[in-house]
Design a protein around this motif. Sequence first.
Motif, short mmCIF file in Angstrom:
data_model
loop_
_atom_site.label_atom_id
_atom_site.label_comp_id
_atom_site.label_asym_id
_atom_site.label_seq_id
_atom_site.Cartn_x
_atom_site.Cartn_y
_atom_site.Cartn_z
N MET A 1 -4.68 12.96 15.33
CA MET A 1 -3.71 11.88 15.23
C MET A 1 -3.25 11.75 13.79
N THR A 2 -1.95 11.91 13.57
CA THR A 2 -1.37 11.74 12.25
C THR A 2 -0.49 10.51 12.25
N LEU A 3 -0.73 9.59 11.34
CA LEU A 3 -0.02 8.33 11.29
C LEU A 3 0.96 8.30 10.13
N ASP A 4 2.08 7.57 10.31
CA ASP A 4 3.01 7.38 9.22
C ASP A 4 2.55 6.20 8.36
N ASN A 5 3.33 5.90 7.32
CA ASN A 5 2.88 4.91 6.33
C ASN A 5 2.57 3.56 6.96
N ASP A 6 3.47 3.06 7.80
CA ASP A 6 3.27 1.74 8.38
C ASP A 6 2.03 1.71 9.28
N ASP A 7 1.85 2.76 10.08
CA ASP A 7 0.69 2.80 10.95
C ASP A 7 -0.60 3.02 10.18
N LEU A 8 -0.51 3.72 9.04
CA LEU A 8 -1.70 3.85 8.19
C LEU A 8 -2.14 2.49 7.66
N ASP A 39 -8.15 2.28 2.08
CA ASP A 39 -6.83 2.91 2.11
C ASP A 39 -6.93 4.41 1.84
N TYR A 40 -7.78 4.78 0.91
CA TYR A 40 -7.97 6.20 0.57
C TYR A 40 -8.51 6.98 1.76
N LEU A 41 -9.56 6.48 2.39
CA LEU A 41 -10.17 7.22 3.49
C LEU A 41 -9.27 7.26 4.72
N VAL A 42 -8.56 6.17 4.99
CA VAL A 42 -7.61 6.17 6.10
C VAL A 42 -6.51 7.20 5.85
N ALA A 43 -5.99 7.25 4.63
CA ALA A 43 -4.96 8.24 4.30
C ALA A 43 -5.46 9.66 4.49
N LEU A 44 -6.69 9.93 4.04
CA LEU A 44 -7.25 11.28 4.19
C LEU A 44 -7.36 11.69 5.65
N TYR A 45 -8.00 10.86 6.46
CA TYR A 45 -8.35 11.26 7.82
C TYR A 45 -7.21 11.13 8.81
N PHE A 46 -6.21 10.30 8.50
CA PHE A 46 -5.14 10.09 9.46
C PHE A 46 -3.80 10.66 9.01
N ASN A 47 -3.79 11.35 7.86
CA ASN A 47 -2.52 11.91 7.40
C ASN A 47 -2.69 13.19 6.60
N ILE A 48 -3.61 13.21 5.66
CA ILE A 48 -3.62 14.27 4.65
C ILE A 48 -4.44 15.49 5.06
N MET A 49 -5.65 15.28 5.51
CA MET A 49 -6.55 16.41 5.76
C MET A 49 -6.25 17.09 7.09
N LYS A 50 -6.45 18.40 7.10
CA LYS A 50 -6.52 19.15 8.35
C LYS A 50 -8.00 19.18 8.75
N TYR A 77 -17.98 5.47 8.50
CA TYR A 77 -18.25 5.48 9.93
C TYR A 77 -17.05 4.98 10.74
N SER A 78 -16.42 3.93 10.26
CA SER A 78 -15.26 3.40 10.98
C SER A 78 -14.14 4.43 11.06
N VAL A 79 -13.84 5.08 9.93
CA VAL A 79 -12.77 6.07 9.91
C VAL A 79 -13.12 7.27 10.79
N LEU A 80 -14.37 7.71 10.76
CA LEU A 80 -14.77 8.82 11.63
C LEU A 80 -14.61 8.45 13.10
N ALA A 81 -15.06 7.26 13.46
CA ALA A 81 -14.96 6.84 14.86
C ALA A 81 -13.50 6.72 15.29
N ARG A 82 -12.70 6.11 14.47
CA ARG A 82 -11.32 5.86 14.86
C ARG A 82 -10.45 7.10 14.81
N SER A 83 -10.93 8.15 14.11
CA SER A 83 -10.19 9.42 14.14
C SER A 83 -10.77 10.39 15.17
#
Length: 281
Positions: A1-8, A39-50, A77-83
């Motif tokens: 799941m890749t999110l745009d700025n607003d959804d991030l 914000d950093y971890l959400v950006a990594l896992y939902f937009n930046i990293m493959k 943990y939250s970011v891992l679960a939600r991704s």
Amino acid sequence: MTLDNDDLKRMASQVRRDIVRMVYECQSGHPGGSLGCTDYLVALYFNIMKHDPSFNMDGIGEDLFFLSNGHISPVFYSVLARSGYFDKSELKTFRKLNSRLQGHPTTHEGLPGVRVASGSLGQGMSVAIGAALAKKLNNDDRLVFTLHGDGELQEGQNWEAAMFAPFNKVDNLICAIDVNGQQIDGPTDKVLGLLDLHQKFSAFGWEVMHMDGNEMDEVLRVIELAKTKTGQGKPIVILMKTEMGKGVDFMEGSHKWHGVAPNKEQLDAALAQLEETYGDY
């Protein structure tokens, strides 16, 4: 799941809700730094990293992330679960007996997304350098990302790693330093001042960048710019200015929320400031 700025930004609000609820429910944990680094971890896992939530330890063909300051496990943990690494309902087991979600991430529980035990501060950069060198040996062109606390830089092993990486041209590595100016015993400049981190890393041979880690648009812009600087013979460090406790007004900027759980009244006040966007666990 890749999110745009607003959804991030919406996801960041949900993750912050997870953090305060997790820490409240077990009356233990570290909300301050977790909220600041959301914000950093959400950006990594939902937009930046493959990356692949089906997860294997080798991570071949994937970008890797290593959390060095492992006490901010609630946000991880939250970011891992939600991704998609595991079901978000497992977040309710945080720091409980026999849970896979212990206070510091470990590997023996087999939690997907965790490749190294962390929380013994100062070790994450060394681990990440090893992973980055392994990718080079495997002709794997993906990147390694890390996160470190600024107080954590008082540990000497960081500076051995910081010297090693430029000398060995570990240029597939992007380290972020959470510069919130706070640690468990108080402001970093009163416990053991870090002085000029830009000059320090630059003198060691790193490419040094800066960003506001609580502005999602800037987080995306700076990390994408950092990616363009990889492969040029230098490791990259991003000095990321954040606010401890970001998003909860009575927690912001105070070391007192480094490792303290809110009571019920404080939890309710925090949740009132954080919009529920993707559904509570």
